[in-house]
Design a protein around this motif. Structure first.
Motif, PDB file in Angstrom:
ATOM      1  N   PHE A 111      -5.560  -7.364   1.354  1.00 17.54           N
ATOM      2  CA  PHE A 111      -6.649  -6.664   2.028  1.00 17.54           C
ATOM      3  C   PHE A 111      -6.917  -5.373   1.279  1.00 17.54           C
ATOM      4  N   TYR A 130       5.024   0.959   8.621  1.00 19.80           N
ATOM      5  CA  TYR A 130       5.151  -0.209   7.738  1.00 19.80           C
ATOM      6  C   TYR A 130       6.506  -0.140   7.058  1.00 19.80           C
ATOM      7  N   GLY A 179       2.281  -8.263   4.951  1.00 20.71           N
ATOM      8  CA  GLY A 179       2.926  -9.471   5.456  1.00 20.71           C
ATOM      9  C   GLY A 179       3.780  -9.202   6.685  1.00 20.71           C
ATOM     10  N   THR A 180       3.875 -10.233   7.542  1.00 17.10           N
ATOM     11  CA  THR A 180       4.691 -10.120   8.764  1.00 17.10           C
ATOM     12  C   THR A 180       6.061 -10.745   8.514  1.00 17.10           C
ATOM     13  N   GLU A 229       3.250 -14.853   7.794  1.00 20.80           N
ATOM     14  CA  GLU A 229       1.924 -14.891   7.166  1.00 20.80           C
ATOM     15  C   GLU A 229       1.833 -13.708   6.241  1.00 20.80           C
ATOM     16  N   ARG A 289     -14.299  -0.762   2.575  1.00 20.95           N
ATOM     17  CA  ARG A 289     -13.830  -1.133   3.920  1.00 20.95           C
ATOM     18  C   ARG A 289     -15.003  -1.474   4.841  1.00 20.95           C
ATOM     19  N   GLY A 302      -4.687 -13.419   8.103  1.00 23.38           N
ATOM     20  CA  GLY A 302      -3.310 -13.545   8.593  1.00 23.38           C
ATOM     21  C   GLY A 302      -3.280 -14.186   9.977  1.00 23.38           C
ATOM     22  N   GLU A 358      -0.301  -6.879  14.747  1.00 29.07           N
ATOM     23  CA  GLU A 358      -1.588  -6.224  14.533  1.00 29.07           C
ATOM     24  C   GLU A 358      -1.926  -6.455  13.070  1.00 29.07           C
ATOM     25  N   ILE A 359      -2.757  -7.473  12.814  1.00 27.72           N
ATOM     26  CA  ILE A 359      -2.978  -7.906  11.430  1.00 27.72           C
ATOM     27  C   ILE A 359      -4.451  -8.231  11.176  1.00 27.72           C
ATOM     28  N   ALA A 371      -1.342 -11.569   3.591  1.00 25.28           N
ATOM     29  CA  ALA A 371      -2.711 -11.570   3.076  1.00 25.28           C
ATOM     30  C   ALA A 371      -2.928 -10.355   2.200  1.00 25.28           C
ATOM     31  N   ARG A 396       0.849  -1.204   0.000  1.00 22.67           N
ATOM     32  CA  ARG A 396       0.000   0.000   0.000  1.00 22.67           C
ATOM     33  C   ARG A 396       0.882   1.250   0.000  1.00 22.67           C
ATOM     34  N   ARG A 399     -12.591   8.729   8.986  1.00 25.68           N
ATOM     35  CA  ARG A 399     -11.207   8.645   8.512  1.00 25.68           C
ATOM     36  C   ARG A 399     -11.025   9.513   7.289  1.00 25.68           C
TER      37      ARG A 399
HETATM   38  P1  5GP Z   1      -4.208  -0.367   6.876  1.00 26.60           P
HETATM   39  O1  5GP Z   1      -4.091  -0.273   5.383  1.00 26.60           O
HETATM   40  O2  5GP Z   1      -5.458   0.314   7.382  1.00 26.60           O
HETATM   41  O3  5GP Z   1      -2.969   0.092   7.577  1.00 26.60           O
HETATM   42  O4  5GP Z   1      -4.354  -1.910   7.234  1.00 26.60           O
HETATM   43  C1  5GP Z   1      -5.339  -2.687   6.661  1.00 26.60           C
HETATM   44  C2  5GP Z   1      -5.451  -4.007   7.374  1.00 26.60           C
HETATM   45  O5  5GP Z   1      -4.265  -4.772   7.200  1.00 26.60           O
HETATM   46  C3  5GP Z   1      -5.627  -3.844   8.881  1.00 26.60           C
HETATM   47  O6  5GP Z   1      -6.671  -4.728   9.289  1.00 26.60           O
HETATM   48  C4  5GP Z   1      -4.303  -4.288   9.441  1.00 26.60           C
HETATM   49  O7  5GP Z   1      -4.440  -4.861  10.727  1.00 26.60           O
HETATM   50  C5  5GP Z   1      -3.893  -5.327   8.439  1.00 26.60           C
HETATM   51  N1  5GP Z   1      -2.466  -5.623   8.425  1.00 26.60           N
HETATM   52  C6  5GP Z   1      -1.424  -4.811   8.702  1.00 26.60           C
HETATM   53  N2  5GP Z   1      -0.258  -5.471   8.623  1.00 26.60           N
HETATM   54  C7  5GP Z   1      -0.571  -6.749   8.307  1.00 26.60           C
HETATM   55  C8  5GP Z   1       0.206  -7.943   8.097  1.00 26.60           C
HETATM   56  O8  5GP Z   1       1.417  -7.978   8.195  1.00 26.60           O
HETATM   57  N3  5GP Z   1      -0.475  -9.070   7.774  1.00 26.60           N
HETATM   58  C9  5GP Z   1      -1.833  -9.110   7.654  1.00 26.60           C
HETATM   59  N4  5GP Z   1      -2.395 -10.270   7.373  1.00 26.60           N
HETATM   60  N5  5GP Z   1      -2.577  -8.008   7.862  1.00 26.60           N
HETATM   61  C10 5GP Z   1      -1.967  -6.849   8.176  1.00 26.60           C
END
Ligand code: 5GP
Length: 290
Positions: free
Chosen positions: A183, A160, A189-190, A179, A255, A213, A208-209, A181, A148, A244
């Motif tokens: 979204f 990030y 990814g972690t 993991e 979303r 994930g 926080e995922i 995913a 993103r 937001r």
């Molecule tokens: P945002 O774009 O709003 O920062 O995040 C979108 C979604 O991606 C949120 O639900 C957040 O928790 C999730 N997210 C952030 N980092 C990771 C990750 O490393 N792995 C996964 N599976 N989800 C993540």
């Protein structure tokens, strides 16, 4: 309180020098505790002969221990009835025993930390909770990689690791994610190496995922504790997502739809916590890792 003793210039400068020396000594001790050179037992032993340690606040000692931040230190002090300003020399026999019991198990050989996965619908407040836990020092909070684009207030390496799709692909191929995913059209990814490293150092780790994930983490590491953060109500979640300013209307609508699907996943999680007070959520998460 009586008036302070009258000191000569010499006595005053000697007192200042002694205070500076004590501060330096306390800083040295804290570094040794942080890097695992001193266990809590060593510090308690030294406090009998070292005035600087004897005068150190119990809170300072606890917060220097690996895996203990401000919130866990506070919880422990409440549990063992230690007043906020208590110094090490002022600890009672019972309190010393309880502190030893709490920590000695894990200090000889480093006990691996616990892995907590915080998930829940977008907009529920996960990142606020994670930021507070990172600041308090109670958890090592993982920084994810994402494809993103950064939002205006986000920093690379802090919020990030912002990477390209090609780099994300490479990391999947090299098996560098614990993991990952997709979204809302982006990938997240972690990084596994950093997480494993922190756990081996004995730190409690927070991810926080999103939900998919979280499922993958549980499949790889069954000991992981999955926590689902729920909004106090659907209306509240809608208000937060609408409020937001960082997403365009189309993205916000998407979303909201995702959030509806995500809320249905709560039953898969080990714990469900309602986010009606951030402080309460933080304290509950710290307690889950203790
Ligand atoms: P945002 O774009 O709003 O920062 O995040 C979108 C979604 O991606 C949120 O639900 C957040 O928790 C999730 N997210 C952030 N980092 C990771 C990750 O490393 N792995 C996964 N599976 N989800 C993540």
């Amino acid at each position: 309180m009586g008036s302070p003793p009258k000191l000569t210039a010499e006595q005053r400068s000697a007192a200042l020098a002694k205070a500076a020396q004590s501060r330096k000594r306390r800083a040295e001790i804290k570094t040794k505790i942080k890097n695992g050179e001193y266990s809590i037992d060593t510090v308690l032993e030294l406090s009998h002969t070292d005035e600087a340690i004897a005068k150190m606040r119990v809170r300072e000692l606890l917060e220097a221990l690996s895996g203990v931040g401000k919130v866990r230190a506070q919880n422990l002090m409440e549990r063992f009835n230690i007043s906020a300003t208590r110094r090490i020399a002022g600890l009672g026999r019972h309190q010393i025993k309880e502190l030893r019991n709490e920590f000695m198990k894990s200090t000889h050989a480093v006990k691996p930390g616990k892995l907590l996965v915080l998930s829940g619908p977008g907009g529920v407040g996960k990142s606020t909770v994670a930021a507070l836990l990172r600041k308090s020092g109670d958890f090592w909070v993982s920084v994810s990689a994402t494809t993103r684009q950064p939002r205006t207030n986000e920093l690379n390496g802090i919020d990030y690791y912002f990477i390209s799709v090609a780099e994300f692909d490479r990391r999947i191929k090299e098996d560098e994610f614990l993991e990952w995913a997709e979204f809302a059209g982006n990938r997240y990814g972690t990084p596994s190496f950093e997480v494993e490293d922190a756990l081996l150092r004995g730190e409690n780790v927070l991810l926080e995922i999103e939900i998919d994930g979280a499922r993958q983490v549980k499949a790889h590491l069954p000991a992981a504790v999955l926590v689902f953060l729920e909004p106090p109500s659907w209306e509240e979640l809608v208000a937060r997502l609408e409020g937001r300013g960082t997403d365009d209307p189309e993205r916000r609508a998407h979303r909201l739809q995702l959030a509806q699907e995500e809320l249905a996943a709560a039953s898969f999680f080990d714990h469900v916590i309602v986010n009606d007070s951030v402080e309460r959520v933080v304290s509950q998460l710290v307690a889950l890792a203790s």
